[in-house]
Design an enzyme around this catalytic site. Structure first.
Site, PDB file in Angstrom:
ATOM      1  NE  ARG A  20      55.339  28.819  11.139  1.00 36.22           N
ATOM      2  CZ  ARG A  20      54.640  29.627  11.944  1.00 36.22           C
ATOM      3  NH1 ARG A  20      53.467  29.234  12.417  1.00 36.22           N
ATOM      4  NH2 ARG A  20      55.104  30.810  12.286  1.00 36.22           N
ATOM      5  NE  ARG A  63      55.209  26.283  14.849  1.00 36.44           N
ATOM      6  CZ  ARG A  63      54.921  27.558  15.080  1.00 36.44           C
ATOM      7  NH1 ARG A  63      53.741  27.885  15.554  1.00 36.44           N
ATOM      8  NH2 ARG A  63      55.808  28.490  14.839  1.00 36.44           N
ATOM      9  CE  LYS A  99      50.423  34.576  18.128  1.00 36.17           C
ATOM     10  NZ  LYS A  99      51.738  34.033  18.601  1.00 36.17           N
ATOM     11  NE  ARG A 116      53.512  39.045  14.413  1.00 36.27           N
ATOM     12  CZ  ARG A 116      53.084  37.788  14.339  1.00 36.27           C
ATOM     13  NH1 ARG A 116      51.849  37.518  14.023  1.00 36.27           N
ATOM     14  NH2 ARG A 116      53.904  36.821  14.591  1.00 36.27           N
ATOM     15  NE  ARG A 135      58.527  33.204  14.239  1.00 39.38           N
ATOM     16  CZ  ARG A 135      58.180  31.947  14.513  1.00 39.38           C
ATOM     17  NH1 ARG A 135      59.047  30.964  14.342  1.00 39.38           N
ATOM     18  NH2 ARG A 135      56.980  31.687  14.957  1.00 39.38           N
TER      19      ARG A 135
HETATM   20  P1  AP5 Z   1      51.319  27.384  18.230  1.00 37.29           P
HETATM   21  O1  AP5 Z   1      49.899  27.241  18.662  1.00 37.29           O
HETATM   22  O2  AP5 Z   1      51.659  27.085  16.802  1.00 37.29           O
HETATM   23  O3  AP5 Z   1      51.899  28.833  18.663  1.00 37.29           O
HETATM   24  P2  AP5 Z   1      51.592  30.277  18.077  1.00 37.29           P
HETATM   25  O4  AP5 Z   1      51.447  31.204  19.217  1.00 37.29           O
HETATM   26  O5  AP5 Z   1      50.469  30.212  17.078  1.00 37.29           O
HETATM   27  O6  AP5 Z   1      52.989  30.538  17.386  1.00 37.29           O
HETATM   28  P3  AP5 Z   1      53.362  31.098  15.959  1.00 37.29           P
HETATM   29  O7  AP5 Z   1      54.817  30.802  15.799  1.00 37.29           O
HETATM   30  O8  AP5 Z   1      52.446  30.585  14.882  1.00 37.29           O
HETATM   31  O9  AP5 Z   1      53.136  32.580  16.162  1.00 37.29           O
HETATM   32  P4  AP5 Z   1      53.782  33.688  15.398  1.00 37.29           P
HETATM   33  O10 AP5 Z   1      53.032  34.810  15.954  1.00 37.29           O
HETATM   34  O11 AP5 Z   1      55.249  33.800  15.461  1.00 37.29           O
HETATM   35  O12 AP5 Z   1      53.564  33.246  13.866  1.00 37.29           O
HETATM   36  P5  AP5 Z   1      52.505  33.679  12.779  1.00 37.29           P
HETATM   37  O13 AP5 Z   1      52.142  32.483  12.025  1.00 37.29           O
HETATM   38  O14 AP5 Z   1      51.439  34.524  13.368  1.00 37.29           O
HETATM   39  O15 AP5 Z   1      52.207  26.460  19.207  1.00 37.29           O
HETATM   40  C1  AP5 Z   1      53.610  26.350  18.995  1.00 37.29           C
HETATM   41  C2  AP5 Z   1      54.057  24.914  19.314  1.00 37.29           C
HETATM   42  O16 AP5 Z   1      53.880  24.693  20.705  1.00 37.29           O
HETATM   43  C3  AP5 Z   1      53.243  23.796  18.606  1.00 37.29           C
HETATM   44  O17 AP5 Z   1      54.115  22.753  18.274  1.00 37.29           O
HETATM   45  C4  AP5 Z   1      52.220  23.347  19.659  1.00 37.29           C
HETATM   46  O18 AP5 Z   1      51.861  21.990  19.484  1.00 37.29           O
HETATM   47  C5  AP5 Z   1      53.040  23.556  20.929  1.00 37.29           C
HETATM   48  N1  AP5 Z   1      52.261  23.887  22.123  1.00 37.29           N
HETATM   49  C6  AP5 Z   1      51.219  24.762  22.225  1.00 37.29           C
HETATM   50  N2  AP5 Z   1      50.805  24.820  23.511  1.00 37.29           N
HETATM   51  C7  AP5 Z   1      51.618  23.987  24.219  1.00 37.29           C
HETATM   52  C8  AP5 Z   1      51.707  23.614  25.607  1.00 37.29           C
HETATM   53  N3  AP5 Z   1      50.851  24.127  26.508  1.00 37.29           N
HETATM   54  N4  AP5 Z   1      52.671  22.755  25.965  1.00 37.29           N
HETATM   55  C9  AP5 Z   1      53.535  22.201  25.054  1.00 37.29           C
HETATM   56  N5  AP5 Z   1      53.489  22.511  23.726  1.00 37.29           N
HETATM   57  C10 AP5 Z   1      52.552  23.395  23.325  1.00 37.29           C
HETATM   58  O19 AP5 Z   1      53.400  34.646  11.887  1.00 37.29           O
HETATM   59  C11 AP5 Z   1      54.452  34.170  11.087  1.00 37.29           C
HETATM   60  C12 AP5 Z   1      55.075  35.327  10.322  1.00 37.29           C
HETATM   61  O20 AP5 Z   1      54.089  35.953   9.459  1.00 37.29           O
HETATM   62  C13 AP5 Z   1      55.598  36.480  11.176  1.00 37.29           C
HETATM   63  O21 AP5 Z   1      56.914  36.244  11.650  1.00 37.29           O
HETATM   64  C14 AP5 Z   1      55.542  37.645  10.173  1.00 37.29           C
HETATM   65  O22 AP5 Z   1      56.591  37.595   9.250  1.00 37.29           O
HETATM   66  C15 AP5 Z   1      54.255  37.367   9.429  1.00 37.29           C
HETATM   67  N6  AP5 Z   1      53.079  38.001  10.062  1.00 37.29           N
HETATM   68  C16 AP5 Z   1      52.003  37.356  10.587  1.00 37.29           C
HETATM   69  N7  AP5 Z   1      51.145  38.248  11.101  1.00 37.29           N
HETATM   70  C17 AP5 Z   1      51.686  39.467  10.905  1.00 37.29           C
HETATM   71  C18 AP5 Z   1      51.282  40.784  11.237  1.00 37.29           C
HETATM   72  N8  AP5 Z   1      50.134  41.029  11.901  1.00 37.29           N
HETATM   73  N9  AP5 Z   1      52.097  41.817  10.895  1.00 37.29           N
HETATM   74  C19 AP5 Z   1      53.242  41.597  10.227  1.00 37.29           C
HETATM   75  N10 AP5 Z   1      53.691  40.382   9.892  1.00 37.29           N
HETATM   76  C20 AP5 Z   1      52.920  39.318  10.224  1.00 37.29           C
END
Ligand code: AP5
Length: 225
Positions: A164, A131, A16, A92, A175
């Site tokens: 992270r 990552r 994402k 979410r 997660r």
């Molecule tokens: P990346 O692009 O970073 O993946 P992502 O989908 O953004 O993953 P996140 O872990 O950031 O999502 P998340 O939803 O768990 O975390 P968030 O920050 O929103 O890619 C991942 C890796 O893969 C990278 O190394 C990239 O280079 C690699 N990659 C990408 N595409 C690839 C491919 N095709 N092939 C190979 N490698 C590839 O949330 C974190 C925390 O915040 C949550 O756990 C929660 O505590 C809180 N939070 C955030 N939003 C909310 C909400 N709405 N409600 C409640 N709590 C929330």
């Protein structure tokens, strides 16, 4: 014309953040990533950050009312309404999706378009474990692809590369569990409203980016920036 809202849905590690950046660059939307906003609050030591940290480190969701408040405020900004919004990591939960629907209606946005990034679970674990992120500009890297590790300098801005806290094995497992229980039901929620498009997000990053941008272009009515 109604303001535009595009939602990127998908499990942790689906890409994402990676593809969200490409979408906003291409279409000029404002990138609203709740995870980034919460991590910035933790780093700044604000009250929000103090509240959020314990949930985030454990891989749990931050309470709905906190996150809904943050997103609502963003959606109300004139610049966001004018450029349109890309929501990454929100909603979410079903209550977040319902609150979002109300906010979009009240603030004059059109129906959101939802891109669901689909990736097999074993690949998600591989990606999250490898990552690495820049502390300064937020650029996202993969140790196995980019060869950058903790302590290296970011090629884009010279900032420090870190891992992270929630990319440690125990938090990753939690997660993914939380995703299945609380976020996966949103697929049916948006599918039943005819708003969801699935994107195969497995494969080389460049190939996936092309598929994501094509789907975003269809959603946004064919308009680049
Ligand atoms: P990346 O692009 O970073 O993946 P992502 O989908 O953004 O993953 P996140 O872990 O950031 O999502 P998340 O939803 O768990 O975390 P968030 O920050 O929103 O890619 C991942 C890796 O893969 C990278 O190394 C990239 O280079 C690699 N990659 C990408 N595409 C690839 C491919 N095709 N092939 C190979 N490698 C590839 O949330 C974190 C925390 O915040 C949550 O756990 C929660 O505590 C809180 N939070 C955030 N939003 C909310 C909400 N709405 N409600 C409640 N709590 C929330």
């Amino acid at each position: 014309m109604a303001a535009q809202a595009l939602i990127l849905l998908g499990p942790p590690g689906a890409g994402k953040g990676t593809h969200g950046s490409a979408i906003v660059e291409q279409f000029g939307l404002v990138h609203v990533a709740t995870g980034d906003i919460l991590r910035a609050a933790v780093a700044a030591g604000t009250e929000l950050g103090r509240q959020a940290k314990k949930y985030m480190d454990a891989g749990e969701l931050v309470p709905d009312d906190v996150v809904i408040g943050i997103v609502r405020e963003k959606l109300a900004e004139e610049e966001v309404k004018a450029r349109g919004v890309l929501l990454d990591g929100f909603p979410r939960t079903i209550p977040q999706a319902e609150a979002l629907g109300d906010a979009l209606d009240e603030l004059g946005y059109g129906e959101p378009c939802v891109l669901n990034l689909v990736v097999p679970e074993e690949e998600l674990v591989r990606r999250l474990s490898s990552r690495r992120v820049c502390k300064q500009c937020g650029a996202i890297y993969n140790l196995n692809i980019d060869g950058l590790d903790v302590g290296d300098k970011c090629p884009k801005c010279g900032g420090e590369i870190y891992q992270r806290d929630d990319d440690k094995p125990e938090a990753i497992r939690e997660r993914l569990r939380v995703y299945k229980e609380q976020t996966a039901p949103l697929i049916e929620y948006y599918q039943s409203r005819g708003l969801l498009r699935e994107v195969d997000a497995n494969g080389q990053i460049d190939e996936v980016r092309a598929r994501v941008l094509a789907a975003a272009r269809e959603c946004l009515g064919g308009k680049d920036q």
